[in-house]
Design a protein around this motif. Structure first.
Motif, short mmCIF file in Angstrom:
data_model
loop_
_atom_site.label_atom_id
_atom_site.label_comp_id
_atom_site.label_asym_id
_atom_site.label_seq_id
_atom_site.Cartn_x
_atom_site.Cartn_y
_atom_site.Cartn_z
N ILE A 44 0.85 -1.19 0.00
CA ILE A 44 0.00 0.00 0.00
C ILE A 44 0.88 1.24 0.00
CG2 ILE A 44 -1.74 1.33 1.26
CD1 ILE A 44 -2.82 -1.28 0.10
N GLU A 45 0.61 2.14 -0.93
CA GLU A 45 1.36 3.39 -1.00
C GLU A 45 0.55 4.50 -0.32
OE1 GLU A 45 4.93 5.32 -2.29
OE2 GLU A 45 4.31 3.23 -2.17
N HIS A 46 1.16 5.16 0.66
CA HIS A 46 0.57 6.27 1.44
C HIS A 46 -0.12 5.73 2.70
CE1 HIS A 46 1.75 8.54 -1.97
NE2 HIS A 46 0.69 8.26 -2.72
N GLY A 47 -1.46 5.73 2.75
CA GLY A 47 -2.17 5.21 3.91
C GLY A 47 -2.36 6.20 5.04
N GLN A 48 -2.21 7.50 4.77
CA GLN A 48 -2.24 8.47 5.86
C GLN A 48 -3.57 8.56 6.61
OE1 GLN A 48 -0.14 8.88 3.40
NE2 GLN A 48 1.71 9.55 4.43
N LEU A 49 -4.67 8.14 6.00
CA LEU A 49 -5.98 8.26 6.66
C LEU A 49 -6.47 6.92 7.20
CD1 LEU A 49 -7.70 10.74 4.17
CD2 LEU A 49 -6.50 11.23 6.31
N ILE A 50 -5.56 6.03 7.46
CA ILE A 50 -5.88 4.68 7.91
C ILE A 50 -6.41 4.68 9.34
CG2 ILE A 50 -3.61 4.14 8.89
CD1 ILE A 50 -3.80 1.44 7.38
N ASP A 51 -7.14 3.61 9.70
CA ASP A 51 -7.61 3.46 11.08
C ASP A 51 -7.00 2.18 11.67
OD1 ASP A 51 -9.05 1.34 9.98
OD2 ASP A 51 -10.98 2.35 10.11
N ASP A 52 -7.28 1.98 12.95
CA ASP A 52 -6.67 0.87 13.69
C ASP A 52 -7.04 -0.48 13.10
OD1 ASP A 52 -5.22 0.31 16.49
OD2 ASP A 52 -6.83 -1.16 16.26
N GLU A 53 -8.31 -0.67 12.78
CA GLU A 53 -8.78 -1.95 12.23
C GLU A 53 -8.06 -2.28 10.92
OE1 GLU A 53 -12.86 -3.84 10.24
OE2 GLU A 53 -12.89 -1.86 11.18
N THR A 54 -7.87 -1.26 10.08
CA THR A 54 -7.25 -1.50 8.78
C THR A 54 -5.76 -1.78 8.92
OG1 THR A 54 -8.88 -0.01 7.81
CG2 THR A 54 -6.99 -0.58 6.45
N MET A 55 -5.09 -1.09 9.85
CA MET A 55 -3.67 -1.37 10.07
C MET A 55 -3.48 -2.78 10.61
SD MET A 55 -0.78 0.16 9.47
CE MET A 55 -0.82 1.95 9.65
N GLU A 56 -4.40 -3.23 11.44
CA GLU A 56 -4.34 -4.61 11.93
C GLU A 56 -4.52 -5.60 10.78
OE1 GLU A 56 -6.31 -7.44 15.44
OE2 GLU A 56 -7.29 -5.56 14.85
N VAL A 71 3.56 -1.35 3.78
CA VAL A 71 3.06 0.01 3.67
C VAL A 71 4.24 0.91 3.31
CG1 VAL A 71 1.89 1.94 4.79
CG2 VAL A 71 1.27 -0.40 5.40
N GLY A 72 4.17 1.53 2.15
CA GLY A 72 5.18 2.50 1.75
C GLY A 72 4.66 3.90 2.07
N MET A 73 5.10 4.42 3.20
CA MET A 73 4.56 5.69 3.68
C MET A 73 5.58 6.82 3.55
SD MET A 73 2.55 6.31 7.32
CE MET A 73 1.96 4.61 7.31
N GLN A 74 5.09 8.03 3.48
CA GLN A 74 5.94 9.21 3.36
C GLN A 74 5.65 10.16 4.52
OE1 GLN A 74 3.59 8.35 0.96
NE2 GLN A 74 5.01 7.00 -0.09
N PRO A 75 6.67 10.89 4.98
CA PRO A 75 6.46 11.82 6.10
C PRO A 75 5.79 13.11 5.65
CG PRO A 75 8.74 11.91 5.39
CD PRO A 75 8.10 10.82 4.58
N VAL A 102 3.79 -3.41 11.45
CA VAL A 102 3.66 -3.73 10.03
C VAL A 102 5.01 -3.56 9.32
CG1 VAL A 102 1.27 -2.97 10.04
CG2 VAL A 102 3.05 -1.38 9.30
N LYS A 103 5.11 -4.14 8.14
CA LYS A 103 6.29 -3.96 7.31
C LYS A 103 6.22 -2.57 6.69
CE LYS A 103 7.00 -8.82 6.10
NZ LYS A 103 7.06 -9.82 4.99
N LEU A 104 7.09 -1.71 7.17
CA LEU A 104 7.00 -0.29 6.80
C LEU A 104 8.21 0.11 5.96
CD1 LEU A 104 5.14 2.16 7.33
CD2 LEU A 104 6.60 2.72 9.27
N ALA A 105 7.93 0.69 4.80
CA ALA A 105 8.98 1.21 3.93
C ALA A 105 8.95 2.72 3.96
CB ALA A 105 8.80 0.70 2.50
N TRP A 106 10.09 3.33 3.60
CA TRP A 106 10.17 4.79 3.54
C TRP A 106 10.30 5.22 2.09
CZ3 TRP A 106 14.18 7.77 1.48
CH2 TRP A 106 14.02 9.15 1.66
N GLY A 107 9.62 6.32 1.75
CA GLY A 107 9.72 6.84 0.40
C GLY A 107 9.38 8.31 0.35
#
Length: 347
Positions: free
Chosen positions: A177-189, A198-202, A241-246
């Motif tokens: 998943i690219e981004h995911g900034q509006l995710i909730d607890d259930e979905t992260m689980e 999850v490829g997330m950006q700051p 979760v498996k978290l990537a940086w981009g």
């Protein structure tokens, strides 16, 4: 510039940008959308210097999705026999609807040499016509993309911000998943339970924010999206979760030059060690997810015999002072890729 300049000019600028990225210490990247196959070949053949590229090819978008650059006033309806939009002809995007079109679009990107495939699963900030909250593609359409990619022993990455879009993508078999900034607890689980990356950006609404006109729909969507960044990182840590940086800076060349600064911002949520590990070792594990479609077999993100020989020598200890990565021109004294030294200021 991406939507208005001549393609030859854009290609030349790409080459210059690739060299600058390597000089910032980034030796490998996953490109999740755009015509970079020629750039990748030029780098691989030694025509120009740049990082290794894991290409996705054209971003695949539904009609009116995050990736449909057509004008509703001039390009619709898309009747049979009408010429493809220039963004599709040039390989920026593929606008497809329905299972047969999806299978064709994915297979075309794989034919071009994609190491993974990128779908737009939800609304986007920079796009003109799709609200941030919409879910894009049906589950069956997305599953068709996954089936085509898995037949080639690789995976699908999906752009998505919201729980609804992310959950549908996971049910369809998307592996990243690219981004995911509006995710909730259930979905992260759900992400953790399904072993999804999850490829997330700051993304923050600060001095380095992507600029949009005040009051514009994109500006309002950007504010909404960045308000979820802190929570998203905290949930990622909570569920392990498996978290990537981009990064995501395609609209502003000056922001691309701040990749090191974007990396240093990760210490808002992680230690310097965790931050550097994410950008090196952990990101390397994500790149390896393309399996036999990996264009660069060999170990990345580790320093050991037999691994791809990439090293950056820093003048100082970034584990104690992460800000050293903000100014690579000054603080990166040696940059090596594949055993070849591209920078050596020690001499």
């Amino acid at each position: 510039m991406l939507l208005s300049a001549d393609l030859t000019y854009i290609t030349l600028v790409q080459g210059q940008a690739a060299n600058k990225m390597l000089m910032r210490g980034f030796t490998s990247l996953r490109d999740v959308g755009g015509p970079v196959f020629g750039l990748k070949r030029a780098i691989d053949e030694g025509v120009i210097a740049g990082p290794r590229i894991w290409p996705s090819g054209a971003i695949i978008s539904q009609t009116s999705g995050h990736g449909d650059f057509r004008s509703p006033a001039h390009d619709l309806p898309a009747l049979p026999g009408r010429h493809a939009h220039f963004t599709e002809r040039w390989g920026w995007a593929a606008v497809v609807d329905g299972r047969p079109e999806m299978l064709r679009a994915v297979r075309e990107q794989l034919m071009k040499g994609a190491s993974q495939v990128k779908l737009m699963a939800g609304g986007g900030v920079s796009s003109f016509y799709d609200p941030l909250d919409v879910v894009q593609y049906s589950e069956d359409e997305m599953r068709a993309a996954v089936e085509a990619a898995e037949a080639w022993n690789t995976y699908v990455v999906a752009h998505a911000y919201t729980p609804e879009a992310i959950q549908q993508a996971i049910r369809a078999g998307v592996r990243s998943i690219e981004h995911g900034q509006l995710i909730d607890d259930e979905t992260m689980e759900m992400i953790a339970d399904n072993d999804v990356w999850v490829g997330m950006q700051p993304f923050l609404d600060d001095e380095d924010a992507i600029t949009f006109p005040d009051g514009s729909p994109s500006r309002l969507k950007f504010i909404q999206m960045t308000q979820g960044t802190d929570k998203a990182y905290e949930l990622a840590k909570k569920h392990g979760v498996k978290l990537a940086w981009g990064t995501d800076v395609q609209f502003d060349a000056s922001l691309a030059a701040k990749q090191g600064k974007q990396l240093a911002k990760m210490t808002r949520w992680f230690s310097p060690y965790e931050t550097l590990k994410m950008a090196t070792h952990d990101n390397a594990q994500l790149l390896a997810l393309s399996g036999p479609r990996n264009p660069y077999p060999g170990k990345l993100g580790v320093v050991e015999e037999g691994a791809l020989a990439d090293l950056v020598l820093v003048d100082g200890d970034p584990l104690k002072n992460i800000q050293l990565v903000v100014d690579p021109d000054k603080n990166f004294v040696v940059i090596m890729k594949d055993g070849k030294i591209y920078k050596n200021s020690l001499e």
